[in-house]
Design a protein around this motif. Sequence first.
Motif, PDB file in Angstrom:
ATOM      1  N   LEU A 164      94.760  59.442  14.131  1.00 47.19           N
ATOM      2  CA  LEU A 164      94.223  59.201  12.787  1.00 47.19           C
ATOM      3  C   LEU A 164      93.818  60.514  12.143  1.00 47.19           C
ATOM      4  N   ASN A 165      94.220  60.720  10.932  1.00 47.25           N
ATOM      5  CA  ASN A 165      93.766  61.871  10.144  1.00 47.25           C
ATOM      6  C   ASN A 165      92.982  61.338   8.954  1.00 47.25           C
ATOM      7  N   PHE A 166      91.704  61.704   8.893  1.00 48.17           N
ATOM      8  CA  PHE A 166      90.832  61.204   7.833  1.00 48.17           C
ATOM      9  C   PHE A 166      90.726  62.242   6.724  1.00 48.17           C
TER      10      PHE A 166
ATOM     11  N   GLU B   3      86.506  60.485   3.561  1.00 51.89           N
ATOM     12  CA  GLU B   3      86.391  59.350   4.479  1.00 51.89           C
ATOM     13  C   GLU B   3      85.910  59.764   5.867  1.00 51.89           C
ATOM     14  N   ALA B   4      85.866  61.077   6.113  1.00 46.27           N
ATOM     15  CA  ALA B   4      85.612  61.560   7.483  1.00 46.27           C
ATOM     16  C   ALA B   4      84.250  61.143   8.030  1.00 46.27           C
TER      17      ALA B   4
ATOM     18  N   GLU C 174      88.741  67.499   6.730  1.00 43.90           N
ATOM     19  CA  GLU C 174      89.539  66.412   7.278  1.00 43.90           C
ATOM     20  C   GLU C 174      89.182  66.178   8.743  1.00 43.90           C
TER      21      GLU C 174
ATOM     22  N   LEU D 125      93.119  50.640   7.941  1.00 43.71           N
ATOM     23  CA  LEU D 125      92.900  52.099   7.955  1.00 43.71           C
ATOM     24  C   LEU D 125      93.747  52.781   6.880  1.00 43.71           C
ATOM     25  N   LYS D 126      95.001  52.349   6.758  1.00 44.43           N
ATOM     26  CA  LYS D 126      95.875  52.961   5.746  1.00 44.43           C
ATOM     27  C   LYS D 126      95.339  52.709   4.341  1.00 44.43           C
TER      28      LYS D 126
ATOM     29  N   GLN E 227      92.378  52.661   3.538  1.00 44.75           N
ATOM     30  CA  GLN E 227      91.251  53.585   3.328  1.00 44.75           C
ATOM     31  C   GLN E 227      91.738  55.042   3.242  1.00 44.75           C
TER      32      GLN E 227
ATOM     33  N   VAL F 103      93.520  56.627   5.384  1.00 48.08           N
ATOM     34  CA  VAL F 103      93.605  57.301   6.686  1.00 48.08           C
ATOM     35  C   VAL F 103      95.087  57.398   7.040  1.00 48.08           C
TER      36      VAL F 103
END
Length: 142
Positions: free
Chosen positions: A8-10, A14-15, A43, A64-65, A67, A69
């Motif tokens: 996951l890359n925030f 959103e992190a 990030e 998640l997508k 949001q 992410v």
Amino acid sequence: MYSKILILNFPPREAQKPLVCQLTKKYDLLFNILLAKISNQKEGYMVLEITGEKANFKKGVNFLKDQDVRVSYPEQEIWKDEEKCTQCGSCTAVCPTEALHIKRPEMEVLFDKEKCSLCELCILTCPTRAMGLFSKTPEEVM
Ligand code: SF4
Ligand code: SF4
């Protein structure tokens, strides 16, 4: 039960949000964080294993997508070449997830790929190059 490792890359905004906890709350998914690097205003990056019903897994990934992410699946896997391994134990000292561990009293170094976060520290540490990376086929990735 379905289980998969996700990367996951925030985005920075959103992190700091506890989005991953929502996977359990909303979709009854269990998660095991294998690696996480989240810093304020930057990030975030997380590798986690998610377990649950497949339909819920898909809903959780879509959540998640939604949001923003970025969700990806590891395309590579760590392997251990048993013929090259001398059981020196050096890799177990650096492995952050205990995917590499010593079985006692045999003092045998075992590799549990389900726990591996793909950090690659063992590859840098292994004196005999017994640890390596290989690419999965597209079918294996999904
Ligand atoms: S890449 Fe190596 S050191 Fe990192 S978690 Fe996997 S087995 Fe452990
Ligand atoms: S560092 Fe390499 S040789 Fe030593 S136990 Fe780990 S895999 Fe085997």
